[in-house]
Design a protein around this motif. Sequence first.
Motif, mmCIF file in Angstrom:
data_model
loop_
_atom_site.group_PDB
_atom_site.id
_atom_site.type_symbol
_atom_site.label_atom_id
_atom_site.label_comp_id
_atom_site.label_asym_id
_atom_site.label_seq_id
_atom_site.Cartn_x
_atom_site.Cartn_y
_atom_site.Cartn_z
ATOM 1 N N UNK A 260 0.649 -1.324 -0.257
ATOM 2 C CA UNK A 260 0.023 -0.135 -0.208
ATOM 3 C C UNK A 260 0.990 1.147 -0.169
ATOM 4 N N UNK B 185 1.581 3.344 -2.490
ATOM 5 C CA UNK B 185 1.887 4.090 -4.119
ATOM 6 C C UNK B 185 3.127 3.815 -4.485
ATOM 7 N N UNK C 18 -11.131 -1.266 0.067
ATOM 8 C CA UNK C 18 -12.342 -2.232 0.232
ATOM 9 C C UNK C 18 -13.571 -2.434 1.335
ATOM 10 N N UNK D 115 -18.969 -2.371 -5.168
ATOM 11 C CA UNK D 115 -17.782 -3.109 -5.000
ATOM 12 C C UNK D 115 -16.887 -2.951 -5.745
ATOM 13 N N UNK D 116 -17.191 -3.557 -7.520
ATOM 14 C CA UNK D 116 -16.573 -3.271 -8.364
ATOM 15 C C UNK D 116 -16.348 -2.020 -8.692
ATOM 16 N N UNK E 177 -13.502 -1.110 -5.872
ATOM 17 C CA UNK E 177 -12.259 -1.259 -5.927
ATOM 18 C C UNK E 177 -11.232 -0.762 -7.202
ATOM 19 N N UNK E 178 -12.390 -0.639 -8.523
ATOM 20 C CA UNK E 178 -12.129 0.150 -9.689
ATOM 21 C C UNK E 178 -11.200 1.447 -9.645
ATOM 22 N N UNK F 67 -10.307 1.888 -6.666
ATOM 23 C CA UNK F 67 -8.893 2.020 -6.052
ATOM 24 C C UNK F 67 -7.476 1.729 -6.079
ATOM 25 N N UNK F 68 -7.651 1.201 -7.837
ATOM 26 C CA UNK F 68 -7.011 0.272 -8.756
ATOM 27 C C UNK F 68 -6.447 1.851 -8.950
ATOM 28 N N UNK F 69 -7.141 3.652 -9.538
ATOM 29 C CA UNK F 69 -6.332 4.064 -10.223
ATOM 30 C C UNK F 69 -5.778 4.693 -8.823
ATOM 31 N N UNK G 108 -3.871 3.232 -7.406
ATOM 32 C CA UNK G 108 -3.126 2.750 -6.214
ATOM 33 C C UNK G 108 -2.616 2.624 -5.222
ATOM 34 N N UNK G 109 -4.246 2.466 -4.370
ATOM 35 C CA UNK G 109 -4.184 2.139 -3.092
ATOM 36 C C UNK G 109 -4.690 3.318 -2.305
ATOM 37 N N UNK G 110 -3.890 4.423 -2.068
ATOM 38 C CA UNK G 110 -3.687 5.454 -1.350
ATOM 39 C C UNK G 110 -4.206 6.737 -1.611
ATOM 40 N N UNK H 196 -11.407 6.730 -13.980
ATOM 41 C CA UNK H 196 -11.720 6.475 -13.359
ATOM 42 C C UNK H 196 -13.113 6.853 -13.833
#
Lengths: 281, 282
Positions: free
Chosen positions: A4, A6, A82, A228-229, A232-233, A235-237, A239-241, A256
Amino acid sequence: MSALGGSGPAPGGAMNPVAMLVGFVLAVIFLAVIFVLAPAALIPLIGIIVGGVLIGFGVHFVPVGGAPAAMGQAPGIATGVAMLAAGAGLAGLFGGAWAAGQGLVVATVTGAVGGGLMMAITCMMVNVIYVFGMGIPAASGKVTKDPLTGDTQAEYKSQGTEGHGLPFISFVGGVIGGLFGGAGGTLIYLELLGVYEQYLPSLFNATAAQIMPVAVSLAGIFAIGMFLVNAVLAAYNITGTIEGPHDPKFKRFPRAIVASLVASALCGLVAILIVVVNLNI
Amino acid sequence: MTAQITVTEGGIPHNTLMIYGLIGSLIGIYLTYLNTVTGTQLFSFFGGLGAVAALIWGSSTIKRLCSYGIGTGVPSAGMLAFGSGVIAMLLATKFGIASPIVALVLGLVIGAILGYIANNILAMKIPVMIQSIAELAAVGALVMIGFSAMATGSFTFSPLSVVQVAAAGGVVNSFAASLIGGGILAAIFMLGAMALQHGFNACLGPSEKQDRTLMLTAEVGFLSMIMVAIFSFAYLGTYALIISIVVSAAGWYYTYAKYIALSKRDAAAWLDSKPIVEAEGH
């Protein structure tokens, strides 16, 4: 925990035009499929897409700190997207579902207030634990002055960290993210509920009152899945934080929005097909 | 500044595991169809075994994906898997006897599109992203259809959304008492998602071993299966319930004992803690 925070040079706000175009084409195809199979469900599908985009956009406001925040080395709420989505977003969704009988506007606003309230309580308790439990002040590492209050940050920031605690701007960002997330989740739920209330009675040969539990459960579980989908997408954008709306990563949100648009169109298509496909087998 | 995720090499190759998990899961779920063939409910527990097989495959996929450091934590992969899996699974239940296969295919398609979104539109640029998210969505769909089949004895849409209940001297159709209408599907969603992500999330680190990670996943999978066996109390007869609980409890005990043995094998030292002795005179 995991990587976590980035690490390394993240791929900035770079866009991939070809992928964007493919995404838009896919979204148009999904809309066209619904337009052919169930024209009455086209407006609800657009509502679902708007809801999904609101969720994907809202996540960018929420100060997600992850594992570094739990160790007091980075600002934000000390968990992953999440968990925050499941907590704050679903609180908004439940609030909106409770007000579903009051009409679209009231229910969506109720959902937004539910999500915002949950984030406000979360942010406050996070700061209580940071300040009184861990003994660390709130300081941002990404900006020298808080954009809202003008408070300087550097004096309070410990060396070797990226900041810590939950600065005012992050708190406000969290509440705004909760408002967007709660409204988006509720919108998805309401649109799906409308579609199921319309199609399920004839599918089961039952009255509208009888199929209500199935309609509510289906709309609810699909809303949770899409929530959730999209979360999480998003969150990927980031990179978590992310620290909140003042974080440079916030500028990545256009990607996003496209991602949420395509993903919501796909998931909404499948969720509507469940009442359109009738094979009697 | 971040904790590095390390995974050890060796063990069974991922593709081999994937084929075992996929075939085992489909066979397990289809064996519940013996209920319809023989007119009993005794074969429902095979659905849970199929779900555990899919979970082991999914755990290996999560390990493969998360070793690239996706930045969002391991649980988010489990949530994405089940968020897209439930959407695929519910549509697939409309296809009668073909439901498990449709769930697999639909999960792979939805997952592949979501993987494309993550990898290309969001510019994640992870080589295994599309394949992994496709696999995870398929795993999510198979686990949910397997657990649903275990709870109700069937995997098609109508039995999952309507059940017959005795009321006022007769039998009426009840939607509220069904697996979907009663919201039990939401509980299955979370039970499966926890089982899927916990294995690698708990075991990742410098001395991660494939057999220990997968054993933990199977252990949590059987733990979820015990819960699903309890759900089946609402839908199945006493004998089917007893068989389900005995099979899942036995599976849990076996995998738990194996997991503890593997943990002792990999640990630097193993000291059994004693209860804190209460000092006298306080």
